[in-house]
Every structure is written in C-alpha cells, then in structure tokens.
Scaffold this active site. Sequence first.
Site, mmCIF file in Angstrom:
data_model
loop_
_atom_site.group_PDB
_atom_site.id
_atom_site.type_symbol
_atom_site.label_atom_id
_atom_site.label_comp_id
_atom_site.label_asym_id
_atom_site.label_seq_id
_atom_site.Cartn_x
_atom_site.Cartn_y
_atom_site.Cartn_z
ATOM 1 C CG ASP A 233 -1.947 -1.138 1.145
ATOM 2 O OD1 ASP A 233 -2.391 -1.460 0.022
ATOM 3 O OD2 ASP A 233 -2.279 -1.712 2.186
ATOM 4 C CB ALA B 187 -7.198 14.979 -2.210
ATOM 5 C CG HIS C 97 8.132 20.646 -6.525
ATOM 6 N ND1 HIS C 97 8.628 20.278 -5.294
ATOM 7 C CD2 HIS C 97 6.996 19.920 -6.697
ATOM 8 C CE1 HIS C 97 7.843 19.367 -4.756
ATOM 9 N NE2 HIS C 97 6.838 19.125 -5.589
ATOM 10 C CG HIS D 241 11.717 16.428 -2.507
ATOM 11 N ND1 HIS D 241 10.727 17.358 -2.341
ATOM 12 C CD2 HIS D 241 11.103 15.311 -2.994
ATOM 13 C CE1 HIS D 241 9.564 16.841 -2.717
ATOM 14 N NE2 HIS D 241 9.776 15.594 -3.095
ATOM 15 C CG ASP E 156 11.955 20.787 -4.086
ATOM 16 O OD1 ASP E 156 12.178 19.663 -4.568
ATOM 17 O OD2 ASP E 156 10.930 21.456 -4.335
#
Length: 556
Positions: free
Chosen positions: A52, A234, A369, A391, A197
């Site tokens: 999952d 979402a 980003h 990241h 990032d």
Amino acid sequence: MSKLPTTEKIRVFSLGGVGEVGKNMYVVEVDNEMIVVDSGLMFPDDDMLGVDIVIPDISYLVENKDRVKGIVLTHGHEDHMGAVPYLIKKLNVPVYGTKLTLALVKDWMKELQIKQRVNFKEIHANSKVKIGQVRVSFFHTTHSIPDAIGVCLHTSQGAIVHTGDFKFDQNPIDGKHTEIGKLAKFGENGVLCLLSDSTNAEIPGSSLSESTVGLGLQEAFYEAEGRIIVATFASNIHRIQQVINVASDEDRYIAVVDDNMQRIVKLAANLGYLEVPEGLIVDVRKKDKIADEDLVILTAGNRGEPMSVLSQMAKGMHKQVKIKADDRVIISSTPGPGQEKSLSQTIDLLYRTGAEVVYNRSDVQTSGHGFQEDLKLMLNLLKPKYFIPVHGEYRMQHAHAHLAESCGVHRDHMFLLDKGETVEINEKGAKLAGKVPSGHVLIDGLGVGDVGNIVLRDRRLLSNDGILVVVVTLKRKSSQIISGPDIISRGFVYVRESEEMIDEAQSMVKETLQKNLENQVNEWSELKSSVRDVLSRYFYEKTKRRPMILPIIMEA
C-alpha cells in the site's frame, strides 16, 4: 539574540527523499542531539506487488531515541508528513508544524484509527523555538498547499537551512510569497549548509504562477455544454480554490467525489484555507437533480493513485458517476514518477466514452516546485558554504549540483547523498562519514514491515509463473501412499489442456515418494524437498517456467 552555544560537530543525513521522489526524511545531528525534518511516505513501485505505502526505515532513530528531540514538518503533503503516525509509535517526541499541516496529520491518524496522544506544537513562519539546545526559525514558502515553510537551524558554525518544497511565485493565490527578505538575511549572517528541493532541477526557466491556472481553467470551462469533471490532487488546496473560483464565476455547482477529497475540502474550509461561497458545494448524491450545464464534478483518487476514481468513471464502474459523451474532463495535475502509464490509459478510456479531455496543458496545471531559475535564486540568496541537493531522484540531485556550481558553490563542498550516508561538518571542514541503517519499510494493510524482500520475491514468482499445489496422503507406519498425488495448478497451466504433462508429473511424484519411503526417508521436510526438486526440473524442461511448487503431505 544571545550567543549561540558552541557546536563542535554537525552530522546531516537522509533516511528518505534522496535517489527517489517521496518518503522525505532528513536528520540534522547537532553534537549529541537529533532533529528530524519531515517524515513522509512514498507510494509503491510497480514491482512492490500488493504493497500500500512505503515509509523510511527509522531503526537508527529508534536505537537513539533519547537523542531525538523533535520532528519538524515543512508542509502537509503525504510525501512529507505521511509517516508521522508510524514514527510516533516508536518515538515519543514533539511534532512541530503549521496549523494546516498538523490538522492534516491528525486527519491521517484518524483515518488510520491511531488514537495515540501526540505532543503537537503549532508553529508559523515567524515562530522561533528551541528544540533541544538548537534554536530553530522558519520562513514561508510558496507551494501548492498553504502553510508551507522552510526550516533554519542556528548553530555557532552557521545556519543549516532546509527549503522544504518551494517556488518563487510572484502572484500566489493566497498572496503569501516565499520570504526573500528572510532568506537574504540568513545568507548575510552565513549559511553553513543548504538542503534544497531538487524535484524540477532539470527544467529550465521559472515555474509558472499558480494564478495562470485560474485563467486556463476559465478558458477550459468556457462554453462547455455538459458537465465539467476536474481531476486534481486532493491536497492541492490552491488548485481546488481555483476550481471553486471559476465554478462560482460560471454559476456552476460543485459535487465533490471521493471521501479523501471531501474530508480535505471540509477541513481546509473550516480552518479558513479555502473560501467557498455558501451553497456552491452540493452533496454528490443530489447531483442528478442539477442540470449538466450547471455542474462541476471535482475528483481526486485514492492515496497515490490520483486518477483511480476517474478511471473507474471512464470504465462505467463508479457507483456515483459515469462519463457521458458531452462531458468535458479537465486533468489538472501532473503525474508522479511511475504514474504516466496509468494516466495515459485513463485518458484513452475517457476518449472512448466520447468525452472531451483537456490534459497536458500548462495553463490548467503547473508545478508547486521551482524550476532552475527558482533554484538558482535560492542558492544566490543563501550563499551556502556546503550544499546537499535533496528531494529528488539521483539525476535531479545531479542537475541541482550543476546549478549550485554555476552559482559559486565549490564542487568539493557539494554532497550527493544516498539514503543513510552522513555528512560530518566541523570547524575543519566537511566530509562523508559512513552510513547509518536506512531503507524501505513496506506497509501492506495493517502489517508494518512484515512484507520484505522474500515475500515480494514470492509475489513476483506467483505473478510470473503461478503456483502448483501437490497434495498426497501417506501412512507413515507402513510407508504407503493412501491417496494422491493430486496436482492443482493456479496461474501456471490450464489443467484440461495439459493433462498429459500433469499425469506424468503425478507419476514422477509417486515414484519419488515411494523411493524415499523405501529408503526409510520419512521426514516430511525431506519428502517435500524431493517432490519440489523433481517437479521443478521437469516443468522447467517442459515449459521453461518456474512455478512456485507447494507440496502438502498429510498423514492418515
């Protein structure tokens, strides 16, 4: 501010988020104290059958839990905060985050039915806190979710800055910019090490403003004759706000499909992060009472599968919504690594229904980003002595390192880390200093870590070549076969079309067992091993396949 305590040694390492997109977890060790920045999950690769979600291996933190002083979360996306419910079971430490971030963590814990009490500490971009002996301040960043922050740990050797996810948006939806002034001040005071990032380090230019999506959505909504179906993430609250704004301008109602999306919309609206005109959002069960030309259906998907609900709609399998020929479907999200194929299949299915599909357009989707120019601006503002691109997959880290070099960071002062690799910094310099335990922990249903490489290997074997079950009943005392052997095939061959091969295999099993029993070999494990060996060789010769062979021997 009073004088900072003298710091002799700093170590920085990642337990997730390097060499991959997702599962972000970074640890800064200042002398004998550890501060964790982010605690994210990752969605499984295609070869992680049945899994999952994936979280970082935190065994090193658990072994040293007395030295872990706190967890700081940069924002509320699952790849940065989704592992918190699993982490806090093992580490009883404060969790620092902004109002929305902590609300989303609590919602995630509620969904997982975790009732453990957690010491949540709410912060904001102007907060200054002390975690252990380390002073920590924050700065606001523009991202695709409100309340995103970067983190600055102040030490006597200089600041350690973690950017979180960011871009420099000159026209942000909520009017809150990435705080350039604060960043410049950190740079003037001296940044020892920057963790930044790297997601879009390969893309030239600057990331488009989220506000451009509002104009694109407006154009996509224009003159749509039937329903409009919008698919997005979402947790992309800024994008949802754009959909709300355009729907309101076009006098359309919104029906929200998917429980996760409904919860997040309700939560964000209650906390004031979404402005929703009264009566605009209607219960999805009442959507059929609204004319198609007056309705927008807003959908996301299951965690990690943003298009899953849309795919069900296209296949006619969704309980509440089926795609109609005059629907206009707007895909307003960028697929994550590994999701491109499923998105392509979904788009193909949508076209088969006769619907109009708006996708792969920069005016209806943009990244949260920063692109190369954003990343270079961050480097130039902070002017770090040492640089660790984080990241991102390795190629993204590599591209980010090239950008840092073009901005004046010395190549010897950059570290492209793999998970677990540590960088040690002191007054003499910085160097790689060994590894700490790291890796994946796989979560399947309620099981945490009970699915490992061996289980995955078995699942891959089952998916590739199937399974054969051999059932035989013996009478141990007289060394006789009472019944069988019976061979059951699942996913290997269709028995009715392979009767001759199965009959021969049964004869071979019977012959093998009789020989063993005659030789006084009556240990179940040895008998099973003999059956497995003889069948494995036989079926490979016949089919060039290696099914999983499961002998079951019963005693009469």
